[in-house]
Design a protein around this motif. Structure first.
Motif, PDB file in Angstrom:
ATOM      1  N   VAL A 665      -0.352  13.602   7.647  1.00 31.22           N
ATOM      2  CA  VAL A 665       0.100  12.262   8.015  1.00 31.22           C
ATOM      3  C   VAL A 665       0.257  11.431   6.753  1.00 31.22           C
ATOM      4  CG1 VAL A 665      -0.847  12.220  10.348  1.00 31.22           C
ATOM      5  CG2 VAL A 665      -2.303  11.599   8.434  1.00 31.22           C
ATOM      6  N   ASP A 666       1.157  10.476   6.818  1.00 29.61           N
ATOM      7  CA  ASP A 666       1.400   9.604   5.679  1.00 29.61           C
ATOM      8  C   ASP A 666       0.335   8.516   5.622  1.00 29.61           C
ATOM      9  OD1 ASP A 666       2.976   8.382   3.540  1.00 29.61           O
ATOM     10  OD2 ASP A 666       3.366   6.821   5.024  1.00 29.61           O
ATOM     11  N   ILE A 667      -0.080   8.164   4.434  1.00 27.05           N
ATOM     12  CA  ILE A 667      -1.176   7.220   4.256  1.00 27.05           C
ATOM     13  C   ILE A 667      -0.806   5.824   4.752  1.00 27.05           C
ATOM     14  CG2 ILE A 667      -0.558   6.527   1.903  1.00 27.05           C
ATOM     15  CD1 ILE A 667      -3.549   6.653   1.231  1.00 27.05           C
ATOM     16  N   VAL A 668       0.462   5.435   4.609  1.00 24.80           N
ATOM     17  CA  VAL A 668       0.886   4.119   5.076  1.00 24.80           C
ATOM     18  C   VAL A 668       0.868   4.066   6.604  1.00 24.80           C
ATOM     19  CG1 VAL A 668       2.765   2.440   5.063  1.00 24.80           C
ATOM     20  CG2 VAL A 668       2.276   3.782   3.009  1.00 24.80           C
ATOM     21  N   ALA A 669       1.351   5.130   7.234  1.00 23.64           N
ATOM     22  CA  ALA A 669       1.350   5.176   8.694  1.00 23.64           C
ATOM     23  C   ALA A 669      -0.073   5.154   9.240  1.00 23.64           C
ATOM     24  CB  ALA A 669       2.094   6.425   9.179  1.00 23.64           C
ATOM     25  N   MET A 670      -0.987   5.874   8.582  1.00 30.06           N
ATOM     26  CA  MET A 670      -2.374   5.898   9.043  1.00 30.06           C
ATOM     27  C   MET A 670      -3.047   4.552   8.838  1.00 30.06           C
ATOM     28  SD  MET A 670      -3.094   8.517  10.680  1.00 30.06           S
ATOM     29  CE  MET A 670      -4.782   7.975  10.900  1.00 30.06           C
ATOM     30  N   ASN A 671      -2.623   3.803   7.843  1.00 35.36           N
ATOM     31  CA  ASN A 671      -3.182   2.468   7.647  1.00 35.36           C
ATOM     32  C   ASN A 671      -2.859   1.579   8.847  1.00 35.36           C
ATOM     33  OD1 ASN A 671      -4.356   0.390   5.628  1.00 35.36           O
ATOM     34  ND2 ASN A 671      -2.472  -0.556   6.357  1.00 35.36           N
ATOM     35  N   VAL A 672      -1.642   1.720   9.375  1.00 40.37           N
ATOM     36  CA  VAL A 672      -1.254   0.968  10.569  1.00 40.37           C
ATOM     37  C   VAL A 672      -2.115   1.383  11.759  1.00 40.37           C
ATOM     38  CG1 VAL A 672       0.637   0.507  12.180  1.00 40.37           C
ATOM     39  CG2 VAL A 672       1.100   0.668   9.734  1.00 40.37           C
ATOM     40  N   VAL A 673      -2.340   2.689  11.912  1.00 39.78           N
ATOM     41  CA  VAL A 673      -3.141   3.188  13.025  1.00 39.78           C
ATOM     42  C   VAL A 673      -4.582   2.700  12.920  1.00 39.78           C
ATOM     43  CG1 VAL A 673      -4.075   5.279  14.098  1.00 39.78           C
ATOM     44  CG2 VAL A 673      -1.684   5.202  13.394  1.00 39.78           C
TER      45      VAL A 673
END
Length: 760
Positions: A665-673
């Protein structure tokens, strides 16, 4: 890890500190096959897991000329410092000046849109600063881009519906032509053109016989459901087809979906419904009795771990049943009891909702649908609810055929605080020569317990033709553990613990890495749940999903499938390969599970980590066993391009099966999650392992998830999902298939070597 992730280059800072890329959006790439040390694996080349798609210059020009000159005027106007809200100015003499975005600006905003179609104020300001645009211009560009994408999606959907409609019209004409040449089965004369006179005439011939039978069944139904069934027509007119509800789309009554057609074809006829009611009532009586009695109907197995059905006593106790056992079929019956952390009403709701039921049991149920609802129950609950269903049951391995069943599900409030849900096959009403599985009364008895707990007694009773099972799994299947009550009840117990952890509010804050944000916990668990469901959908032998099995892939023991992903926010667009294989290990399931889930030993089997060491950044515990958790890992590798790549992993274990499932998973996307954002738009390609006992007496007891599980071997299924081309219309390369085969073979060899079982 099976694939890398690339996101578009931007000059915005990362939202998670410590990612090794402070100061700008560099190129983010994951663990790719390009750095695979085994040169033999590079016969085909796998493209990285891309979050964007290439856009040609002509395409960009077309989009600028056709879309942005009209749709983006409001967002691109530069009215000498006047904001976009002044678009209502209708003064004829004021000439508006339009600002045309540069190719670089469009490319950067397109790339950002792929990752985050709804940027917040801070992101718009930063993006505008980098690209030399006002935040309002960025805002209007994204608004119109979303409108453009929605329009394109609706145009594509309409095109698909038109094609399906034309196909249905052609089928209708073909059926009309066939009916025009049909002859009467009684007199040999022609039938009336354009009418269903063939079926009507056949029904008239059966009218006298069925009337007497329906009158008898109507009296039985009146006894159990409180009203007679006297209004079933013997000669019903053709049912007017119902259009599908497409939300805002208003189609004509001639448009149908494949699912609606399938339901209308498989739904029971009106004349069959009284017999279904009678069968369901008898099945409920049998299930409750089988759940409440012990010996001599149920005998304890030799190892003392399960209850075995005494078939002679069963035939004496229930002489009618659903008919004799079909020739060549074997009987499987099991019973298991457990106390779970969920109240009885919630359990009933899960069992009677096909979506919730198939989600909770996603490792067992590969597909399920409700074909007809004969009764929704009474008094605002599911008491008396009757549903005609079809479902396909699986073992997480491509070597075990699925079991498909057509049955009725009946729910009853048996006593105060006690509910029962029963399934029973309808094959005696609609015989199917291809049937390989028949469900005798199966289901569960649910009793209310203090403090929100429930006592569940599960009965699983089937007759099956299991000649297609691979030799590796024959012992596990024949023992009843593969599809039996113990697997159902263990899965339910584990899922109830998972749901309880989702609702927990007393999260300890002292442990490092524990996620305490309630919204973040829910989003991360929801994302992990989707990852597990996607993994289970691609690892079994089911053909119900969008996968296409490839033949002649060069490895007889590896099942390779492909799928084209288009416009699915939960999957990366392009061609995806899924490869799965199963093999035996002379090691206990617990040891295999502990080895595979431990981040400290990951570099021993994960070829694509390039020898990097995995570190757990965050985790959510979701069960009594320490192995039941969702983790967020980072691989610290010498390759700097991997610094922005994270691994989402869920590990879960119970006495019947264990799973270790992960996805990059991308770190930016996981930050949103982690901040509670919507996880549905995070693209996942899950890979991982399914670990089952081999069916020997030492591996099927209660010790799989505890320290006692030291005897018996394991059946390990390894599966990868890999994006091989980001363009859905591209042709699949044989070299890519060979590379995937080599990847899975090398992974298997590494696991065997690490567990000291090279000769297995």
């Amino acid at each position: 890890m099976p694939a890398g992730v690339m996101v578009p280059t931007r000059n915005m800072p990362s939202m998670i500190s410590g990612n090794g890329n402070v100061g700008g959006f560099g190129t983010i790439s994951g663990l790719t096959l390009g750095q695979q040390p085994n040169n033999n694996m590079m016969e085909g080349q796998l493209h990285p897991f891309e979050m964007t798609q290439n856009t040609s210059e002509s395409e960009i020009a077309r989009m600028r000329d056709e879309e942005f000159d009209s749709a983006l005027k409001s967002g691109s106007e530069n009215h000498e410092g006047v904001s976009g809200d002044d678009d209502q100015d209708t003064r004829p003499n004021k000439k508006k000046r339009y600002h045309r975005h540069t190719q670089h600006q469009i490319q950067e905003m397109e790339a950002f849109f792929k990752e985050c179609p709804h940027p917040d104020d801070k992101q718009r300001k930063e993006l505008g600063r980098v690209l030399g645009l006002e935040p309002l211009q960025v805002k209007f560009w994204f608004q119109n881009k979303r409108t453009q994408m929605k329009t394109q999606h609706e145009r594509q959907e309409n095109s698909q519906l038109r094609a399906e409609n034309e196909k249905l019209r052609a089928d209708n004409m073909r059926y009309r032509e066939a009916l025009s040449t049909a002859s009467c089965p009684n007199c040999g004369g022609p039938t009336a053109v354009g009418q269903m006179s063939f079926d009507e005439h056949h029904l008239r011939l059966e009218n006298a016989r069925l009337r007497e039978e329906i009158d008898r069944i109507s009296a039985i139904a009146a006894k159990y459901v409180g009203k007679p069934v006297v209004s079933y027509p013997l000669l019903s007119s053709p049912m007017t087809p119902r259009p599908l509800d497409f939300g805002s789309q208003t189609g004509s009554g001639e448009m149908y979906g494949a699912g609606e057609l399938l339901r209308s074809i498989n739904a029971p006829a009106e004349a069959d419904k009284p017999m279904i009611i009678e069968l369901a009532v008898a099945a409920m009586e049998e299930l409750v009795k089988m759940a409440q009695v012990g010996e001599p109907l149920w005998m304890t197995s030799l190892d003392g771990s399960t209850s075995v059905l005494n078939e002679e006593e069963y035939i004496r106790t229930f002489p009618r049943g659903i008919g004799p056992k079909p020739t060549g079929f074997k009987g499987e019956a099991s019973k298991e009891t457990c106390v779970v952390i969920m109240n009885h009403i919630s359990l009933v709701e899960i069992l009677m909702d096909v979506h919730q039921w198939s989600t909770v049991f996603s490792a067992i149920v590969s597909k399920a649908s409700t074909l007809d609802v004969l009764s929704t129950g009474i008094a605002g609950n599911y008491n008396g609810a009757l549903q005609v269903m079809t479902a396909e049951f699986q073992v997480p391995s491509p070597l075990v055929p699925t079991r498909e069943s057509y049955y009725v599900r009946y729910c009853k409030h048996d006593a105060e605080g006690t509910w029962a849900v029963v399934d029973v096959s309808l094959d005696n009403i609609r015989p199917n020569p291809a049937m390989r599985c028949r469900r005798r009364p199966s289901g569960c008895l649910i009793q209310e317990m203090p403090n929100g707990y429930s006592k569940v007694t599960w009965i699983e009773h089937v007759e099956i033709d299991d000649r297609g099972v691979h030799n590796l799994y024959k012992q596990l299947v024949s023992s009843g553990h593969a599809f039996g009550a113990k697997r159902w009840i263990a899965t339910l117990d584990r899922q109830c613990e998972r749901l309880a952890s989702l609702m927990a509010t007393n999260i300890p804050t002292g442990d490092a890495g524990v996620i305490t944000n309630q919204d973040g916990r829910k989003s991360m668990l929801k994302l992990a749940e989707r990852m597990v469901i996607s993994f289970c959908a691609g690892v079994g032998a089911s053909t119900a999903h969008t996968w296409t099995t490839l033949s002649g892939t060069g490895a007889d023991d590896v099942r390779v499938m492909t799928r084209k992903s288009v416009d699915d926010p939960g999957r990366p667009p392009g061609i995806v390969l899924s490869a799965a294989t199963s093999f035996w290990l002379p090691v206990s399931p617990k040891r295999v599970f502990d080895f595979l889930r431990d981040e400290n030993s990951r570099n021993e089997w994960d070829i694509l980590s390039n020898g990097g060491v995995a570190q757990e950044m965050a985790h959510i515990a979701n069960g009594r066993d320490t192995g039941n958790c969702v983790s967020l890992l980072r691989v610290n590798s010498a390759n700097s391009s991997q610094t922005n790549m994270l691994i989402l992993q869920e590990s879960c274990t119970d006495p019947t099966a264990s799973f270790v499932i992960y996805a990059p998973v991308d770190i930016v996307a996981m930050n949103v999650v982690l901040n509670g954002g919507d996880p549905d738009y995070v693209a996942l390609l899950p890979s991982g392992f399914a670990i089952l006992p081999d069916g020997s007496s030492g591996s099927t007891g209660s010790g799989m998830a505890d320290a006692g599980g030291s005897s018996g071997g394991s059946l390990l299924t390894v599966a990868f999902q890999i994006l091989v081309d980001s363009v859905p219309t591209a042709k699949l390369s044989l070299g890519s298939v060979a590379t995937v085969n080599n990847l899975i073979a090398c992974t298997v060899e590494r696991i065997k070597a690490s567990l000291s079982c090279e000769n297995a």
